[in-house]
Enzyme design. Structure first.
Site, PDB file in Angstrom:
ATOM      1  N   ASN A  57       0.828  -1.210   0.000  1.00 20.91           N
ATOM      2  CA  ASN A  57       0.000   0.000   0.000  1.00 20.91           C
ATOM      3  C   ASN A  57       0.863   1.262   0.000  1.00 20.91           C
ATOM      4  O   ASN A  57       0.564   2.240  -0.694  1.00 20.91           O
ATOM      5  CB  ASN A  57      -0.919   0.020   1.220  1.00 20.91           C
ATOM      6  N   ARG A 387     -11.636  -4.366 -13.228  1.00 19.08           N
ATOM      7  CA  ARG A 387     -10.591  -5.320 -12.835  1.00 19.08           C
ATOM      8  C   ARG A 387     -11.220  -6.701 -12.914  1.00 19.08           C
ATOM      9  O   ARG A 387     -12.254  -6.948 -12.307  1.00 19.08           O
ATOM     10  CB  ARG A 387     -10.083  -5.046 -11.418  1.00 19.08           C
ATOM     11  N   ARG A 417      -5.953   1.403 -12.808  1.00 17.40           N
ATOM     12  CA  ARG A 417      -4.551   1.554 -12.423  1.00 17.40           C
ATOM     13  C   ARG A 417      -3.902   0.231 -12.025  1.00 17.40           C
ATOM     14  O   ARG A 417      -4.427  -0.513 -11.204  1.00 17.40           O
ATOM     15  CB  ARG A 417      -4.437   2.561 -11.274  1.00 17.40           C
ATOM     16  N   HIS A 447     -16.271   2.972 -14.274  1.00 21.32           N
ATOM     17  CA  HIS A 447     -16.091   2.253 -13.015  1.00 21.32           C
ATOM     18  C   HIS A 447     -17.359   1.510 -12.603  1.00 21.32           C
ATOM     19  O   HIS A 447     -17.364   0.753 -11.639  1.00 21.32           O
ATOM     20  CB  HIS A 447     -15.679   3.260 -11.925  1.00 21.32           C
ATOM     21  N   TYR A 480     -12.798  -9.501  -0.875  1.00 24.70           N
ATOM     22  CA  TYR A 480     -13.419  -8.194  -0.666  1.00 24.70           C
ATOM     23  C   TYR A 480     -14.883  -8.385  -0.290  1.00 24.70           C
ATOM     24  O   TYR A 480     -15.550  -9.293  -0.788  1.00 24.70           O
ATOM     25  CB  TYR A 480     -13.397  -7.359  -1.959  1.00 24.70           C
ATOM     26  N   ARG A 576     -14.009   3.049   5.072  1.00 22.92           N
ATOM     27  CA  ARG A 576     -12.823   2.204   5.232  1.00 22.92           C
ATOM     28  C   ARG A 576     -11.529   3.004   5.219  1.00 22.92           C
ATOM     29  O   ARG A 576     -10.647   2.810   6.046  1.00 22.92           O
ATOM     30  CB  ARG A 576     -12.775   1.163   4.113  1.00 22.92           C
ATOM     31  N   HIS A 604     -15.435  -3.246   1.051  1.00 23.08           N
ATOM     32  CA  HIS A 604     -15.506  -2.634  -0.269  1.00 23.08           C
ATOM     33  C   HIS A 604     -16.925  -2.244  -0.674  1.00 23.08           C
ATOM     34  O   HIS A 604     -17.128  -1.620  -1.713  1.00 23.08           O
ATOM     35  CB  HIS A 604     -14.914  -3.613  -1.295  1.00 23.08           C
TER      36      HIS A 604
END
Length: 699
Positions: A57, A387, A417, A447, A480, A576, A604
């Site tokens: 991270n 993703r 990304r 998205h 997630y 979060r 998530h």
């Protein structure tokens, strides 16, 4: 005039003192992740995993967030957010916080985790600990696997300082003596081969049992002198540089996004330098030499007591067969009305389906697409991909559907990304199968998580829809927490169809009935619902807002929440990561509570709940409450209208608010305090309760 109204006139909700800097808030989340490495309620190898996640991270934080701040300064484009901090102030604060936290990270590794692992017969062997038999094996490993791949670089006028790859392991070597050509350079660089593992398991035959590992860096240190024959190696020190890895594409001058992206991907490894990590025993003069070569300052330097990339310790976990030191496996649950013996289309027609992953299975989503690919009555499939994964079952089903003659349209976001290269590969694969692939809208990342299946039933077409809060990635669905919603509601199906029309075609924004749609209506509607709740409070009615998301940074929405709280609305936020709102300020936000849940699974889900004078409204969606999501991305939020499903979601949100073990409560000063169960209070862990309630089995 009420006291709340008089206070509201005194307090300026626009004042920068009431906003937390987003980057520093982001770092606070990473610190909460690191703290899990000390939590003995997690199995030991999972604690090591959290330490690795913190390292990864922090890498991304420097590659993207610090890079962005540095770029602002370099091009005189400084932007102060609602918090009013200048980018240079933010960078200084980042260094101060990161210096302390990175030092703590290595202390946790060296003083807590490694001793605990050793008690479990898991060892990281230092050179001084190698037995004679192990030394013989290391020697052979070095000769056979390392030395043939290494290219040491002596530094002199004909061998300038090399351009080193982003986050690669390297060594700076202090030399004494002259080489075969009579050169006396004094220093050299050894780039570690990128193809080699960073941690090597010692053969069991060379140990007395247990798991034993040696770092690649230890092997290179041991035999560094053999890379410079006739010279003396006085010192060998590992280091790593982190670079700007955020891709920059000029959308206005780009005719082909895929080609432009392919060109940019190579440059990611050689972006501007952002951070230097170096072994803490590296001499000062050599450290200053590295800083100068990379154009970095002392604030960009981190001296570390251990490997320069702790994220690579994750490689060890997969090599250790110790189920007792990891979370027990579980089987995700399934709603009773989903019967694998009948068509999934029939199950969806029976009733709307809500799934909470990973506690409930992602399989129905995959099975819906698989069945659609083979069903002769299915005419068209439309899908967004953000993703997905290189070996995606979703992509396999889309390929099969296209080959079976379905009209398959896929909106794939190439700019997700660090998944850009994989998405380019998937786009090519889908196109080769005959699918129509588009890359969304220039300047707006797609998205939204949507799947639309058009099926001929009788003499009419029926639309089946999946909407989600997470990606179409089976691996993420096991790690997630995300909602999936399956429905054949006509209005929602029509709305999703219109969103796809906007993504693949051109024209004015279409009128959408039930969905909220960024960048057009979502931001506006959220503020309207917050203001409506404020109106109920001002009228003396009960008022409650409860929102769960990954981030809250958008200033207008924060101001709306402040005003609602001032009017008496109870605001409960489960955020979060980044949160720029300050709770608990008298006269402003004492009615606001903000908490972050950090546990086994990455939180998530995005859920927006409004009491609405007893007429509950709940939306779930793909968007966080951030400027990029609400104003610069294609996002969707969908209503949950079934009363049973509403009640279920309300109860699940309540569990998160009651968590007294894995919840962290945000303080007015921007720090977080971990919740603790009171004396004689029941222990409540939201994720554990949901696992027990929804999963099929745990063993």
């Amino acid at each position: 005039m009420s006291d709340a109204n008089s206070v509201e006139k005194i307090i300026d909700v626009n004042s920068s003192e009431y906003y937390i800097n987003r980057e520093l808030s982001h770092l606070q989340f990473n610190i909460r992740v690191l703290e899990q490495a000390l939590d003995e309620t997690h199995p030991l190898l999972e604690r090591l995993f959290f330490l690795c996640i913190f390292s990864k991270n922090l890498d991304e934080f420097y590659e993207v967030r610090v890079a962005n701040l540095t770029r602002q300064l370099a091009f005189a484009r400084e932007q102060a957010g609602a918090d009013g901090m200048h980018p240079q102030q933010v960078l200084n604060a980042i260094h101060t916080l990161c210096s302390t936290t990175v030092e703590r990270q290595y202390s946790i590794l060296n003083d807590t985790l490694i001793p605990a692992l050793e008690k479990e017969n898991i060892h990281f062997l230092r050179r001084a600990d190698w037995s004679e038999e192990q030394r013989v094996w290391v020697r052979a490993y070095f000769d056979d696997n390392i030395q043939p791949l290494i290219s040491p670089i002596g530094l002199d006028p004909s061998h300038p300082f090399p351009r080193l790859v982003n986050k690669s392991l390297n060594f700076i070597v202090e030399l004494e003596g002259k080489d075969a050509f009579g050169r006396e350079t004094g220093m050299a660089i050894i780039p570690a081969p990128r193809s080699l593992p960073r941690i090597i398991r010692v053969p069991d035959a060379l140990t007395s049992g247990g798991d034993h590992f040696i770092f690649l860096s230890s092997m290179i240190h041991e035999y560094a002198d053999e890379l410079f024959p006739g010279m003396t190696v006085k010192g060998c020190y590992q280091f790593r540089v982190t670079r700007n890895a955020d891709l920059e594409i000029d959308h206005e001058d780009t005719a082909d996004l895929a080609s432009a992206l392919e060109d940019e991907l190579h440059s990611r490894n050689f972006g501007d330098e952002m951070r230097l990590e170096v072994a803490d025993n590296c001499p000062e003069d050599m450290t200053l030499f590295l800083l100068k070569k990379f154009g970095l300052e002392n604030n960009d330097l981190y001296r570390v007591n251990g490997p320069v990339n702790l994220g690579r310790l994750m490689e060890v976990i997969a090599q250790i067969n110790r189920p007792d030191l990891q979370y027990p496996p579980f089987t995700p649950g399934l709603p009773k009305h989903i019967n694998f013996k009948k068509s999934i289309f029939e199950s969806i027609r029976d009733k709307d389906t809500l799934l909470l992953h990973p506690f409930e299975s992602f399989t129905p989503v995959v099975d819906l697409l698989r069945e659609a690919a083979k069903d002769p009555n299915v005419r068209a499939i439309k899908q967004t991909l953000y993703r997905t994964g290189a070996k995606s079952e979703i992509v396999n089903a889309l390929v099969d559907a296209a080959r079976n003659g379905k009209e398959v349209t896929v909106v794939i976001e190439l700019r997700a990304r660090f998944d850009e290269e994989e998405n380019l590969y998937l786009a090519n694969r889908l196109q080769e199968a005959g699918a129509v692939v588009v890359y969304g809208v220039v300047g707006y990342k797609t998205h939204a998580k949507m799947m639309l299946i058009v099926r001929k039933e009788g003499d009419k077409y029926k639309r089946y829809v999946h909407l989600g809060t997470g990606n179409y990635h089976a691996g993420n669905a096991r790690a997630y927490t995300d909602y999936s919603f399956l429905t054949c509601d006509d209005s929602i199906g029509e709305d999703v169809h219109k969103v796809f029309q906007q993504l693949t075609g051109m024209g004015e924004a279409l009128r959408i009935k039930k969905l909220f749609h960024a960048p057009f209506t979502l931001h506006k509607k959220l503020i309207e619902m917050v203001d409506r709740e404020r109106g109920h409070a001002e009228a003396g009615k009960p008022a409650l807002i409860r929102i769960k998301a990954n981030g809250l940074t958008e200033p207008k929405l924060i101001r709306a929440l402040y005003k609602a709280a001032q009017a008496g609305v109870k605001v409960e936020l489960i955020i979060r990561g980044m949160c720029c709102l300050r709770p608990g300020i008298a006269g402003l936000s004492e009615n606001i509570r903000v908490r972050s849940i950090v546990g086994r699974f990455l939180e998530h889900t995005r859920v927006y709940y409004f009491f609405n004078n007893g007429k509950d409204e709940i939306y779930a969606g793909s968007a966080d409450m951030m400027e990029r999501n609400l104003l610069h991305r294609v996002e969707t939020a969908f209503p949950i209208e079934n009363n049973k499903l509403k009640e279920r979601m309300k109860n699940e949100l309540e569990v998160y608010m009651q968590d007294n073990c894995q919840a962290w409560d945000l303080q007015p000063d921007g720090t977080y305090v971990r919740a603790q169960p009171g004396k004689n209070a029941d222990i409540i862990k939201a994720q554990s309760l949901l696992l027990e309630t929804l999963a099929a089995s745990s063993s």
